[in-house]
Design an enzyme around this catalytic site. Structure first.
Site, PDB file in Angstrom:
ATOM      1  N   HIS A   1       5.234   2.873  -9.488  1.00 28.90           N
ATOM      2  CA  HIS A   1       3.964   2.146  -9.429  1.00 28.90           C
ATOM      3  C   HIS A   1       2.758   2.993  -9.806  1.00 28.90           C
ATOM      4  CE1 HIS A   1       3.672   4.224  -5.573  1.00 28.90           C
ATOM      5  NE2 HIS A   1       2.386   3.966  -5.578  1.00 28.90           N
TER       6      HIS A   1
HETATM    7  C1  UD1 Z   1      -2.057   1.961  -3.366  1.00 35.37           C
HETATM    8  C2  UD1 Z   1      -2.413   3.393  -2.953  1.00 35.37           C
HETATM    9  C3  UD1 Z   1      -1.234   4.318  -3.273  1.00 35.37           C
HETATM   10  C4  UD1 Z   1       0.065   3.799  -2.702  1.00 35.37           C
HETATM   11  C5  UD1 Z   1       0.288   2.371  -3.178  1.00 35.37           C
HETATM   12  C6  UD1 Z   1       1.557   1.755  -2.650  1.00 35.37           C
HETATM   13  C7  UD1 Z   1      -4.810   4.058  -3.139  1.00 35.37           C
HETATM   14  C8  UD1 Z   1      -5.740   4.912  -3.899  1.00 35.37           C
HETATM   15  N1  UD1 Z   1      -3.562   3.912  -3.660  1.00 35.37           N
HETATM   16  O1  UD1 Z   1      -1.927   1.915  -4.780  1.00 35.37           O
HETATM   17  O2  UD1 Z   1      -1.515   5.592  -2.736  1.00 35.37           O
HETATM   18  O3  UD1 Z   1       1.131   4.622  -3.123  1.00 35.37           O
HETATM   19  O4  UD1 Z   1      -0.832   1.581  -2.737  1.00 35.37           O
HETATM   20  O5  UD1 Z   1       1.684   0.442  -3.067  1.00 35.37           O
HETATM   21  O6  UD1 Z   1      -5.190   3.527  -2.115  1.00 35.37           O
HETATM   22  N2  UD1 Z   1      -1.732  -6.108  -5.734  1.00 35.37           N
HETATM   23  C9  UD1 Z   1      -1.151  -7.316  -5.506  1.00 35.37           C
HETATM   24  N3  UD1 Z   1      -0.861  -7.656  -4.225  1.00 35.37           N
HETATM   25  C10 UD1 Z   1      -1.124  -6.836  -3.170  1.00 35.37           C
HETATM   26  C11 UD1 Z   1      -1.709  -5.583  -3.437  1.00 35.37           C
HETATM   27  C12 UD1 Z   1      -1.997  -5.226  -4.719  1.00 35.37           C
HETATM   28  O7  UD1 Z   1      -0.892  -8.084  -6.414  1.00 35.37           O
HETATM   29  O8  UD1 Z   1      -0.838  -7.210  -2.023  1.00 35.37           O
HETATM   30  C13 UD1 Z   1      -2.070  -5.703  -7.105  1.00 35.37           C
HETATM   31  C14 UD1 Z   1      -3.567  -5.475  -7.251  1.00 35.37           C
HETATM   32  O9  UD1 Z   1      -4.238  -6.624  -7.575  1.00 35.37           O
HETATM   33  C15 UD1 Z   1      -3.625  -4.423  -8.305  1.00 35.37           C
HETATM   34  C16 UD1 Z   1      -2.348  -3.632  -8.113  1.00 35.37           C
HETATM   35  O10 UD1 Z   1      -1.464  -4.442  -7.355  1.00 35.37           O
HETATM   36  O11 UD1 Z   1      -3.589  -5.013  -9.574  1.00 35.37           O
HETATM   37  C17 UD1 Z   1      -2.594  -2.304  -7.467  1.00 35.37           C
HETATM   38  O12 UD1 Z   1      -3.001  -2.427  -6.120  1.00 35.37           O
HETATM   39  P1  UD1 Z   1      -3.936  -1.338  -5.375  1.00 35.37           P
HETATM   40  O13 UD1 Z   1      -3.930  -1.635  -3.930  1.00 35.37           O
HETATM   41  O14 UD1 Z   1      -5.244  -1.230  -6.050  1.00 35.37           O
HETATM   42  O15 UD1 Z   1      -3.279   0.057  -5.606  1.00 35.37           O
HETATM   43  P2  UD1 Z   1      -1.770   0.549  -5.585  1.00 35.37           P
HETATM   44  O16 UD1 Z   1      -1.426   0.891  -6.979  1.00 35.37           O
HETATM   45  O17 UD1 Z   1      -0.886  -0.411  -4.838  1.00 35.37           O
END
Ligand code: UD1
Length: 369
Positions: free
Chosen positions: A209
């Protein structure tokens, strides 16, 4: 008798929940306190958040700040403002943050500026790679925290070298292992592996991820092609993170993965289901932080597709190996040593990865209040 201590415990994203749960349960067991469980709302899909609360016997959060997705500044800024407001409404004596996500930094910063003491669980880890947002969160959180609970002795050295006074640092061990041991009976009883038709010890678990692996379509294509080749010999189960699914779709690579008979693509799994898959794996291929630790504890070879790790104890004491995407195929073949029981038996568990880290955190908190 003195006033009951008010404590906020902060959770935000999937990797937090298995660190928050043992601390929550130990606080409830061992300390008279007024405990508020605060969710920033960074992860909001049921399978990225709610499932974990159910699996880990956590109550629904008392407060959800509802920050949702966004850029780092948006997520961090919204959490900072919302958490400050919460602290104005009811000021805690301590704010406890875990790990290295955006809410870890935001809540630590809001609290410290209001004179609220901050405890940091999983303090002191360093990758020395400031291009990782989590590394920035780690360094800044540790700079403002009052009590720094470390999972391994390398973390203590990192903090000392940054000039953090010794009196603030407490080596307590790894809370992730507390959660695993607490949940072990349910993990072993789960049927996820069998439901997928996977045989214990004869498949790979893959998770990816990190922006560094999934945001660049060329790099993602290299990984997809390599996974396809690996799956010709070794079945792969791959629960796909929402970010990764979006990038695979965007790059037109999801259909290529789906076409590989040896690859099972799944939705993100809950804790129990995922650990049922991981405990039966021959090998893990990942860019996650937590899986590097879980595989070390379980003596399962782990290939981490990153240039650095903030968890060097998994390299020196455990089973982890850093590999580049281009080296992955060779590394999987070389890791066939994993079938060797004597190799497994030779792997060491780092000190204080024993299922009692959260108890030590609560004792440490009592000593400092
Ligand atoms: C975050 C953490 C990372 C951790 C990871 C585990 C930070 C800086 N990063 O990164 O350390 O390893 O979580 O997952 O805090 N999304 C969904 N549904 C959700 C959550 C997210 O669809 O419930 C999508 C968001 O819209 C976005 C992407 O997933 O497009 C990334 O989500 P985000 O929470 O910004 O960061 P992670 O990459 O998950």
């Amino acid at each position: 008798m003195g006033a009951v201590l008010k404590i906020d415990l902060i959770a935000a994203a999937r990797p937090n929940f298995m660190k928050v749960a043992p601390v929550y349960h130990a606080l409830r067991r061992q300390m008279r306190c007024d405990l508020r469980l605060v969710h920033s709302g960074q992860h909001y899909d049921a399978n990225m958040s709610q499932t974990f609360f159910q699996d880990l016997a956590l109550p629904d959060p008392d407060i959800n700040l509802g920050v949702g997705s966004g850029t780092h500044a948006e997520q961090t800024g919204r959490t900072l403002m919302a958490y400050e407001r919460l602290c104005i409404d009811r000021r805690p004596d301590w704010t406890i943050v875990v790990g290295d996500v955006n809410a870890t930094l935001a809540c630590a910063l809001a609290a410290t500026k209001m004179g609220i003491r901050v405890g940091h669980v999983e303090s002191g880890l360093r990758s020395r790679d400031r291009s990782m947002p989590e590394e920035v969160n780690r360094v800044l959180t540790d700079a403002v925290a009052d009590l720094l609970w470390t999972p391994s002795s390398d973390a203590n050295e990192n903090l000392r070298s940054e000039g953090i006074p010794e009196a603030r640092i407490d080596f307590v061990g790894n809370v992730m292992i507390d959660t695993f041991e607490f949940m072990r009976p349910r993990i072993e009883a789960a049927s996820t592996r069998a439901d997928q038709g996977l045989v214990f010890g004869s498949y790979a678990v893959v998770t990816l991820h990190r922006p560094s692996n999934v945001d660049d379509p060329a790099r993602l294509a290299t990984l997809v092609n390599t996974l396809g080749r690996i799956s010709a010999d070794l079945p792969i189960v791959f629960p796909v993170h929402p970010r990764t699914r979006a990038r695979l779709e965007g790059a037109g690579l999801l259909s290529r993965l789906r076409a590989c008979a040896g690859i099972r693509l799944l939705e993100p799994q809950g804790y129990v289901s995922f650990m049922n898959l991981l405990t039966g794996a021959a090998i893990a291929i990942t860019d996650s932080g937590g899986m590097q630790e879980e595989t070390t504890y379980l003596s399962i070879p782990c290939l981490t597709i990153r240039d650095t790790t903030e968890r060097p104890v998994t390299l020196t004491q455990g089973t982890n190996q850093l590999v580049r995407a281009e080296q992955l195929l060779d590394a999987v073949h070389a890791a066939s040593f994993a079938a060797d029981e004597s190799w497994r038996a030779a792997q060491k568990r780092p000190p204080l990865w024993d299922g009692h880290a959260a108890e030590r955190i609560v004792e440490s908190l009592k000593r400092h209040t």
